[in-house]
Design a protein around this motif. Structure first.
Motif, PDB file in Angstrom:
ATOM      1  N   ARG A   1     -30.511   0.876  -7.974  1.00 45.31           N
ATOM      2  CA  ARG A   1     -31.594  -0.026  -7.597  1.00 45.31           C
ATOM      3  C   ARG A   1     -31.977   0.161  -6.129  1.00 45.31           C
ATOM      4  N   LEU A   2     -30.987   0.269  -5.259  1.00 45.36           N
ATOM      5  CA  LEU A   2     -31.281   0.405  -3.836  1.00 45.36           C
ATOM      6  C   LEU A   2     -31.849   1.776  -3.500  1.00 45.36           C
ATOM      7  N   ILE A   3     -31.430   2.793  -4.220  1.00 41.43           N
ATOM      8  CA  ILE A   3     -32.027   4.123  -4.022  1.00 41.43           C
ATOM      9  C   ILE A   3     -33.505   4.078  -4.391  1.00 41.43           C
ATOM     10  N   GLN A   4     -33.833   3.428  -5.522  1.00 39.16           N
ATOM     11  CA  GLN A   4     -35.238   3.285  -5.911  1.00 39.16           C
ATOM     12  C   GLN A   4     -36.025   2.506  -4.858  1.00 39.16           C
ATOM     13  N   ALA A   5     -35.419   1.434  -4.340  1.00 43.09           N
ATOM     14  CA  ALA A   5     -36.094   0.640  -3.313  1.00 43.09           C
ATOM     15  C   ALA A   5     -36.329   1.470  -2.057  1.00 43.09           C
ATOM     16  N   MET A   6     -35.340   2.295  -1.694  1.00 37.69           N
ATOM     17  CA  MET A   6     -35.472   3.140  -0.507  1.00 37.69           C
ATOM     18  C   MET A   6     -36.556   4.192  -0.713  1.00 37.69           C
ATOM     19  N   GLU A   7     -36.631   4.754  -1.911  1.00 31.69           N
ATOM     20  CA  GLU A   7     -37.668   5.737  -2.202  1.00 31.69           C
ATOM     21  C   GLU A   7     -39.056   5.102  -2.115  1.00 31.69           C
ATOM     22  N   GLN A   8     -39.185   3.886  -2.641  1.00 32.55           N
ATOM     23  CA  GLN A   8     -40.476   3.198  -2.564  1.00 32.55           C
ATOM     24  C   GLN A   8     -40.849   2.895  -1.115  1.00 32.55           C
ATOM     25  N   LEU A   9     -39.855   2.559  -0.316  1.00 32.07           N
ATOM     26  CA  LEU A   9     -40.119   2.297   1.097  1.00 32.07           C
ATOM     27  C   LEU A   9     -40.598   3.563   1.800  1.00 32.07           C
ATOM     28  N   LEU A  10     -39.976   4.684   1.509  1.00 27.27           N
ATOM     29  CA  LEU A  10     -40.392   5.951   2.114  1.00 27.27           C
ATOM     30  C   LEU A  10     -41.801   6.332   1.665  1.00 27.27           C
ATOM     31  N   LEU A  11     -42.091   6.112   0.384  1.00 30.89           N
ATOM     32  CA  LEU A  11     -43.419   6.440  -0.129  1.00 30.89           C
ATOM     33  C   LEU A  11     -44.485   5.528   0.463  1.00 30.89           C
TER      34      LEU A  11
ATOM     35  N   LEU B  13     -42.137  12.403  -1.128  1.00 30.87           N
ATOM     36  CA  LEU B  13     -40.755  11.913  -1.142  1.00 30.87           C
ATOM     37  C   LEU B  13     -39.796  12.996  -0.673  1.00 30.87           C
ATOM     38  N   ARG B  14     -40.026  14.238  -1.103  1.00 26.73           N
ATOM     39  CA  ARG B  14     -39.171  15.343  -0.637  1.00 26.73           C
ATOM     40  C   ARG B  14     -39.260  15.487   0.879  1.00 26.73           C
ATOM     41  N   ASP B  15     -40.475  15.390   1.409  1.00 26.84           N
ATOM     42  CA  ASP B  15     -40.656  15.515   2.859  1.00 26.84           C
ATOM     43  C   ASP B  15     -39.959  14.371   3.595  1.00 26.84           C
ATOM     44  N   ALA B  16     -40.094  13.154   3.056  1.00 22.77           N
ATOM     45  CA  ALA B  16     -39.493  11.995   3.714  1.00 22.77           C
ATOM     46  C   ALA B  16     -37.965  12.085   3.686  1.00 22.77           C
ATOM     47  N   VAL B  17     -37.411  12.517   2.570  1.00 21.66           N
ATOM     48  CA  VAL B  17     -35.955  12.667   2.474  1.00 21.66           C
ATOM     49  C   VAL B  17     -35.479  13.759   3.412  1.00 21.66           C
ATOM     50  N   SER B  18     -36.231  14.857   3.501  1.00 24.19           N
ATOM     51  CA  SER B  18     -35.877  15.941   4.407  1.00 24.19           C
ATOM     52  C   SER B  18     -35.879  15.466   5.856  1.00 24.19           C
ATOM     53  N   GLU B  19     -36.876  14.645   6.213  1.00 24.51           N
ATOM     54  CA  GLU B  19     -36.938  14.111   7.574  1.00 24.51           C
ATOM     55  C   GLU B  19     -35.788  13.149   7.837  1.00 24.51           C
TER      56      GLU B  19
END
Length: 307
Positions: A131-141, A292-298
């Protein structure tokens, strides 16, 4: 100018300079992620084997490990941002866990929730983690600038994927089903239907019940396979199909089918307007995935990732 000549100001400015100099020379340690434990790596290998029926290659295993470390990083970042404190799904999950452990007797939900946080149950629960990973991904997006696909983007994709976008042949059929326990009478019943030129509705009375139904309109081969099985579709396509005619019997995994071919729509190229929504969705999805890939990479630059 008198202010600049005062000694105390010199000390302050020198202190700031030394502070930033030392931070540049010896920066504070970055939070670390990894390495994965052997049991977790073995679990990834088992998951791959279950899906693919073989062990992963070294390259595939490295990819899975990197993806798992990214998940750990996103989870750790979500915890650092206290996202778990503002998510009702996490709250209810932690309360449920306290009740499961029978530690919530005579306590309010708020008290159980606070107990769960003190016990750090949120750090070891896989549901909370997802759940928190999904929330973090939405925040990055949410921080990314995503734009609606332009008309030129849609047109270029339409031209590029012409073959992939082709509309499959579609069949409108009715059928009479004969289950395996009625194979002995199959030839006689089929002959009666053809000789008496029975309609599909009349002929259906001579067959067996078929739960998915009897009339299928404008169905692709893939859609028919969901109802009858792939063997039926393969056997049907080997027949000389003509509209307004009976064909068969056609064998399926369930039994035999005498098929009335109502209409056939041949395979054709798609028109732009009918696939525009699909293309737009695909382009938006690709844009989100890349963002999302770019945000995770950063974000990865802020962590020490230990493989």
């Amino acid at each position: 100018m008198k202010l600049l000549s005062r000694p105390w100001l010199h000390f302050v400015l020198l202190g700031f300079a030394l502070f930033y100099l030392f931070r540049w020379i010896d920066p504070p340690p970055r939070p670390s992620v990894g390495p994965l434990s052997e049991p977790r790596i073995e679990s990834l290998q088992r998951q791959w084997f279950t899906t693919a029926g073989r062990s992963p290659s070294e390259e595939q295993l490295d990819f899975m490990i990197a993806a798992e470390l990214d998940r750990d990083m996103l989870f750790q970042e979500a915890i650092a941002l206290n996202l778990h404190l503002y998510d009702n799904v996490v709250r209810q999950r932690l309360i449920r866990n306290i009740r499961f452990l029978r530690l919530g007797e005579d306590k309010t939900e708020q008290e159980m929730y606070e107990d769960a946080l003190r016990m750090e149950l949120h750090l070891g629960d896989e549901v909370v983690k997802r759940r928190l990973i999904q929330a973090m991904e939405q925040l990055l997006l949410a921080q990314a600038r995503l734009a609606q696909p332009s008309e030129s983007d849609i047109s270029e994709r339409f031209v590029r994927d012409t073959e992939l976008l082709r509309r499959p042949a579609r069949y409108t059929i009715e059928h009479v089903f004969f289950s395996r326990d009625r194979e002995a009478e199959l030839e006689q019943q089929v002959a009666a239907i053809l000789e008496q030129q029975l309609s599909p509705e009349q002929a259906r009375q001579l067959g067996s019940p078929f739960l998915p139904g009897y009339l299928f309109r404008a169905q692709s081969a893939e859609q028919l396979a969901r109802h009858f099985g792939s063997a039926f579709v393969l056997n049907l396509q080997q027949q000389e199909l003509q509209p307004q005619q009976w064909v068969g019997p056609v064998q399926s995994t369930y039994g035999q089918h005498l098929v009335w071919v109502e209409a056939i729509e041949p395979e054709r190229d798609a028109e732009l307007e009918e696939v525009r929504p699909q293309i737009s969705r695909d382009l938006l999805l690709e844009q989100r995935q890349q963002a999302l890939r770019d945000a995770v990479s950063e974000l990865r630059q802020d962590y020490e990732v230990i493989l």
